[in-house]
Design a protein around this motif. Structure first.
Motif, PDB file in Angstrom:
ATOM      1  N   ILE A  43       0.838  -1.201   0.000  1.00 24.73           N
ATOM      2  CA  ILE A  43       0.000   0.000   0.000  1.00 24.73           C
ATOM      3  C   ILE A  43       0.874   1.253   0.000  1.00 24.73           C
ATOM      4  O   ILE A  43       0.511   2.283  -0.588  1.00 24.73           O
ATOM      5  N   ALA A  44       2.048   1.176   0.613  1.00 25.58           N
ATOM      6  CA  ALA A  44       2.969   2.320   0.652  1.00 25.58           C
ATOM      7  C   ALA A  44       3.426   2.722  -0.751  1.00 25.58           C
ATOM      8  O   ALA A  44       3.897   3.848  -0.951  1.00 25.58           O
ATOM      9  N   GLU A  45       3.272   1.828  -1.731  1.00 25.47           N
ATOM     10  CA  GLU A  45       3.647   2.140  -3.115  1.00 25.47           C
ATOM     11  C   GLU A  45       2.641   3.056  -3.812  1.00 25.47           C
ATOM     12  O   GLU A  45       2.878   3.514  -4.924  1.00 25.47           O
ATOM     13  N   LEU A  46       1.511   3.308  -3.159  1.00 33.97           N
ATOM     14  CA  LEU A  46       0.486   4.187  -3.730  1.00 33.97           C
ATOM     15  C   LEU A  46       1.038   5.584  -4.000  1.00 33.97           C
ATOM     16  O   LEU A  46       1.619   6.201  -3.104  1.00 33.97           O
ATOM     17  N   ASP A  47       0.847   6.080  -5.213  1.00 34.91           N
ATOM     18  CA  ASP A  47       1.193   7.470  -5.493  1.00 34.91           C
ATOM     19  C   ASP A  47       0.248   8.414  -4.748  1.00 34.91           C
ATOM     20  O   ASP A  47       0.610   9.536  -4.434  1.00 34.91           O
ATOM     21  N   ASP A  48      -0.973   7.919  -4.487  1.00 44.01           N
ATOM     22  CA  ASP A  48      -2.005   8.724  -3.830  1.00 44.01           C
ATOM     23  C   ASP A  48      -2.030   8.536  -2.315  1.00 44.01           C
ATOM     24  O   ASP A  48      -3.049   8.800  -1.685  1.00 44.01           O
ATOM     25  N   LEU A  49      -0.940   8.117  -1.712  1.00 44.26           N
ATOM     26  CA  LEU A  49      -0.942   7.888  -0.265  1.00 44.26           C
ATOM     27  C   LEU A  49      -1.262   9.179   0.499  1.00 44.26           C
ATOM     28  O   LEU A  49      -1.949   9.141   1.513  1.00 44.26           O
ATOM     29  N   ASP A  50      -0.796  10.311  -0.013  1.00 36.83           N
ATOM     30  CA  ASP A  50      -1.131  11.596   0.627  1.00 36.83           C
ATOM     31  C   ASP A  50      -2.634  11.839   0.589  1.00 36.83           C
ATOM     32  O   ASP A  50      -3.210  12.357   1.546  1.00 36.83           O
ATOM     33  N   ARG A  51      -3.279  11.468  -0.506  1.00 37.56           N
ATOM     34  CA  ARG A  51      -4.738  11.604  -0.613  1.00 37.56           C
ATOM     35  C   ARG A  51      -5.431  10.744   0.442  1.00 37.56           C
ATOM     36  O   ARG A  51      -6.392  11.171   1.083  1.00 37.56           O
ATOM     37  N   VAL A  52      -4.956   9.515   0.617  1.00 43.06           N
ATOM     38  CA  VAL A  52      -5.528   8.626   1.630  1.00 43.06           C
ATOM     39  C   VAL A  52      -5.380   9.264   3.008  1.00 43.06           C
ATOM     40  O   VAL A  52      -6.321   9.266   3.803  1.00 43.06           O
ATOM     41  N   LEU A  53      -4.213   9.826   3.292  1.00 46.84           N
ATOM     42  CA  LEU A  53      -3.988  10.494   4.579  1.00 46.84           C
ATOM     43  C   LEU A  53      -4.969  11.646   4.778  1.00 46.84           C
ATOM     44  O   LEU A  53      -5.515  11.819   5.867  1.00 46.84           O
ATOM     45  N   GLU A  54      -5.201  12.433   3.734  1.00 47.55           N
ATOM     46  CA  GLU A  54      -6.134  13.560   3.826  1.00 47.55           C
ATOM     47  C   GLU A  54      -7.566  13.095   4.054  1.00 47.55           C
ATOM     48  O   GLU A  54      -8.355  13.805   4.670  1.00 47.55           O
ATOM     49  N   GLU A  55      -7.905  11.913   3.559  1.00 48.49           N
ATOM     50  CA  GLU A  55      -9.279  11.409   3.626  1.00 48.49           C
ATOM     51  C   GLU A  55      -9.503  10.437   4.785  1.00 48.49           C
ATOM     52  O   GLU A  55     -10.545   9.780   4.837  1.00 48.49           O
ATOM     53  N   LEU A  56      -8.581  10.341   5.722  1.00 45.86           N
ATOM     54  CA  LEU A  56      -8.703   9.338   6.788  1.00 45.86           C
ATOM     55  C   LEU A  56      -9.990   9.467   7.589  1.00 45.86           C
ATOM     56  O   LEU A  56     -10.571   8.461   7.986  1.00 45.86           O
ATOM     57  N   ASP A  57     -10.454  10.684   7.819  1.00 46.65           N
ATOM     58  CA  ASP A  57     -11.703  10.846   8.575  1.00 46.65           C
ATOM     59  C   ASP A  57     -12.872  10.180   7.859  1.00 46.65           C
ATOM     60  O   ASP A  57     -13.799   9.691   8.511  1.00 46.65           O
TER      61      ASP A  57
END
Length: 145
Positions: free
Chosen positions: A71-85
């Motif tokens: 999952i850490a290979e996701l280019d969109d990991l920052d997006r996932v972090l922003e959407e955690l709520d």
């Protein structure tokens, strides 16, 4: 990665009648540790078509680390972090969907096809604590070389 703040990680994909089940299995396995067991359940869709549900539950820390590293290979990991709520529910489960076609190619992208559900450890078992634990873990993954 030191401790894994998850109780388990579930991955699930549907293989529809128009798809090659072996390819769907390969896509799912590309995210799993080599020794992971897949469950296979055959269902019938609304119109009588065959639907096979392939799933795996990873409960061992090393196996969860493998999935998280993928999952850490996701280019969109920052997006996932922003959407955690929005991605963590009141039962402390983190949800994301990964692209089945990309997984078949060995890549990790957000998209339709593979559902990931990770039960986040949180004491007390509250959404806010789960979001913070997930944020800490995913941030660590995002910062890893």
């Amino acid at each position: 990665m030191p401790a894994v703040p998850f109780h388990y990680v579930d991955l699930r994909a549907f293989s529809y009648a128009t798809e090659d089940e072996k390819r769907v299995e390969e896509a799912l396995r590309s995210l799993l540790p080599a020794d992971a067991e897949l469950d296979r359940v055959e269902n019938v869709g609304h119109h009588g078509d065959r639907i096979v549900v392939l799933s795996a539950r990873i409960e061992v820390a090393d196996g969860m680390r493998h999935v998280l590293d993928r999952i850490a290979e996701l280019d969109d990991l920052d997006r996932v972090l922003e959407e955690l709520d929005q991605r963590v529910d009141d039962n402390c489960a983190l949800f994301m969907r990964l692209d089945k076609q990309a997984a078949f190619r060995g890549e990790v992208e957000l998209g339709p096809g593979i559902t990931v559900r990770a039960k986040v450890e949180a004491y007390p078992a509250k959404k806010e604590a789960a979001v913070e634990n997930a944020r800490e873990t995913l941030s660590r993954l995002a910062d890893a070389p």
